[in-house]
Scaffold this active site. Structure first.
Site, PDB file in Angstrom:
ATOM      1  N   ASN A 195       0.880  -1.168   0.000  1.00 22.55           N
ATOM      2  CA  ASN A 195       0.000   0.000   0.000  1.00 22.55           C
ATOM      3  C   ASN A 195       0.919   1.220   0.000  1.00 22.55           C
ATOM      4  O   ASN A 195       1.511   1.558   1.022  1.00 22.55           O
ATOM      5  CB  ASN A 195      -0.916  -0.011   1.234  1.00 22.55           C
ATOM      6  CG  ASN A 195      -1.830   1.196   1.287  1.00 22.55           C
ATOM      7  OD1 ASN A 195      -1.453   2.302   0.904  1.00 22.55           O
ATOM      8  ND2 ASN A 195      -3.040   1.002   1.794  1.00 22.55           N
ATOM      9  N   GLU A 253      -3.919   1.669  -2.916  1.00 27.86           N
ATOM     10  CA  GLU A 253      -4.006   3.108  -2.648  1.00 27.86           C
ATOM     11  C   GLU A 253      -3.046   3.893  -3.553  1.00 27.86           C
ATOM     12  O   GLU A 253      -2.276   4.734  -3.103  1.00 27.86           O
ATOM     13  CB  GLU A 253      -3.735   3.422  -1.165  1.00 27.86           C
ATOM     14  CG  GLU A 253      -4.971   3.888  -0.460  1.00 27.86           C
ATOM     15  CD  GLU A 253      -4.741   4.476   0.921  1.00 27.86           C
ATOM     16  OE1 GLU A 253      -5.263   5.572   1.171  1.00 27.86           O
ATOM     17  OE2 GLU A 253      -4.074   3.826   1.743  1.00 27.86           O
ATOM     18  N   ASP A 287      -3.859  -5.031   1.087  1.00 28.66           N
ATOM     19  CA  ASP A 287      -4.076  -4.416   2.390  1.00 28.66           C
ATOM     20  C   ASP A 287      -5.453  -4.888   2.844  1.00 28.66           C
ATOM     21  O   ASP A 287      -6.476  -4.430   2.342  1.00 28.66           O
ATOM     22  CB  ASP A 287      -4.026  -2.894   2.250  1.00 28.66           C
ATOM     23  CG  ASP A 287      -4.383  -2.170   3.534  1.00 28.66           C
ATOM     24  OD1 ASP A 287      -4.644  -2.837   4.553  1.00 28.66           O
ATOM     25  OD2 ASP A 287      -4.426  -0.930   3.518  1.00 28.66           O
ATOM     26  N   ASN A 315      -6.592  -4.725   6.037  1.00 22.30           N
ATOM     27  CA  ASN A 315      -7.086  -3.874   7.120  1.00 22.30           C
ATOM     28  C   ASN A 315      -7.666  -4.643   8.306  1.00 22.30           C
ATOM     29  O   ASN A 315      -8.563  -4.163   9.006  1.00 22.30           O
ATOM     30  CB  ASN A 315      -8.093  -2.857   6.582  1.00 22.30           C
ATOM     31  CG  ASN A 315      -7.426  -1.529   6.268  1.00 22.30           C
ATOM     32  OD1 ASN A 315      -6.628  -1.018   7.054  1.00 22.30           O
ATOM     33  ND2 ASN A 315      -7.744  -0.955   5.115  1.00 22.30           N
ATOM     34  N   ASP A 343      -1.099  -6.472   5.974  1.00 19.03           N
ATOM     35  CA  ASP A 343      -0.806  -6.672   4.553  1.00 19.03           C
ATOM     36  C   ASP A 343      -0.353  -8.118   4.361  1.00 19.03           C
ATOM     37  O   ASP A 343       0.607  -8.563   5.013  1.00 19.03           O
ATOM     38  CB  ASP A 343       0.281  -5.706   4.090  1.00 19.03           C
ATOM     39  CG  ASP A 343      -0.127  -4.259   4.304  1.00 19.03           C
ATOM     40  OD1 ASP A 343      -0.717  -3.673   3.394  1.00 19.03           O
ATOM     41  OD2 ASP A 343       0.128  -3.724   5.415  1.00 19.03           O
ATOM     42  N   ASP A 403       2.717   4.636   5.131  1.00 17.55           N
ATOM     43  CA  ASP A 403       2.524   4.060   6.462  1.00 17.55           C
ATOM     44  C   ASP A 403       2.552   2.530   6.409  1.00 17.55           C
ATOM     45  O   ASP A 403       2.525   1.878   7.455  1.00 17.55           O
ATOM     46  CB  ASP A 403       1.226   4.552   7.109  1.00 17.55           C
ATOM     47  CG  ASP A 403       0.024   4.516   6.176  1.00 17.55           C
ATOM     48  OD1 ASP A 403       0.206   4.288   4.969  1.00 17.55           O
ATOM     49  OD2 ASP A 403      -1.105   4.744   6.654  1.00 17.55           O
ATOM     50  N   HIS A 404       2.627   1.965   5.204  1.00 12.37           N
ATOM     51  CA  HIS A 404       2.777   0.526   5.011  1.00 12.37           C
ATOM     52  C   HIS A 404       4.153   0.225   4.418  1.00 12.37           C
ATOM     53  O   HIS A 404       4.777   1.099   3.804  1.00 12.37           O
ATOM     54  CB  HIS A 404       1.734  -0.005   4.031  1.00 12.37           C
ATOM     55  CG  HIS A 404       0.323   0.138   4.471  1.00 12.37           C
ATOM     56  ND1 HIS A 404      -0.461  -0.925   4.837  1.00 12.37           N
ATOM     57  CD2 HIS A 404      -0.474   1.245   4.577  1.00 12.37           C
ATOM     58  CE1 HIS A 404      -1.677  -0.506   5.145  1.00 12.37           C
ATOM     59  NE2 HIS A 404      -1.702   0.811   4.990  1.00 12.37           N
TER      60      HIS A 404
END
Length: 258
Positions: A7, A34, A146, A148, A219, A248-249
């Protein structure tokens, strides 16, 4: 074969991160989530310069998924068998070599009392049905992205606290478990490691206070029964989180024997 997921939280912002990482790790396939870029602006030429083709399904400012590969992806399908769920670019599938690959960006859910949480559950139902259907058609199936949600206590920094928050509630963990079970898919990382505290995502807001310590593993690379024995290693590129303006990933890459 090296298959990775990442991501990137805006491909145009982090294109140099992606091309540098590809140059270092030599992934055969990199699935992105994303991407946040319209199809007309997708950086095809920049990736081609590094020896990669791409299939992509984007939208302006939000969502967006892609499959980047050394071989040209074929039989590209957007959404759930061509059905774009809620008009959001969150799922893409393609065949690379003899392997069917799905890249998914699952909704985060926002909070337990949000309409977005109900949308997340609905999305998981559709994704589970789709993956199970694809597994029957393609013995060599890899589903990445991802998701989540974290699977179990090993995958979060504080199970007690996380268990009351979106991404680790008991219902969500059941959704993720049902997805893997009904599609007969295995979490590649858990095929090769029992280690705890291996994360793939860190909240930007907590990073300054506790770098690397406050995170979750959300992930995944899931593999079908025919590929389970081929998983040699799963690498979490933690060093990417220390780069300038990182996502952030981090990338998660599974190495499969031929």
């Amino acid at each position: 074969m090296k298959i990775a997921t990442w991501n990137v939280n805006s491909l145009r912002t982090r294109l140099s991160h992606v091309t540098r990482w590809l140059g270092t790790h030599k992934a055969d396939v990199l699935c992105l989530q994303e991407t946040k870029v319209e199809d007309s602006l997708f950086p095809l030429e920049a990736l081609a310069e590094h020896g990669y083709f791409a299939a992509y399904h984007g939208q302006k400012s939000y969502n967006g998924v892609a499959i980047i590969a050394r071989q040209k992806p074929t039989n590209v399908v957007f959404g759930f068998n061509g059905n774009i769920h809620n008009e959001q670019s969150r799922v893409i599938a393609a065949t690379v070599g003899d392997t069917r690959i799905i890249s998914a960006y699952v909704p985060q859910g926002e909070s337990l009392d949000s309409p977005k949480f109900a949308f997340k559950q609905e999305f998981y139902v559709r994704l589970t049905e789709y993956a199970a259907e694809q597994a029957k058609l393609h013995p060599k199936l890899v589903v990445v992205g991802d998701f989540n949600i974290s699977f179990d206590d090993r995958d979060v920094d504080d199970p007690k606290r996380r268990g009351k928050q979106v991404m680790f509630t008991p219902p969500e963990r059941e959704w993720l478990g049902a997805f893997a079970q009904k599609a007969n898919l295995s979490d590649a990382f858990r095929l090769v490691s029992d280690e705890s505290g291996i994360f793939s995502w860190w909240d930007y807001r907590m990073w300054a206070a506790a770098p690397y310590k406050v995170g979750m593993r959300i992930d995944y690379v899931f593999v079908s029964e025919a590929l389970k024995a081929k998983v040699k290693a799963v690498v979490h590129s933690k060093e990417e989180r220390a780069e300038l303006q990182p996502s952030d990933h981090i990338p998660v890459m599974a190495e499969l024997e031929d």
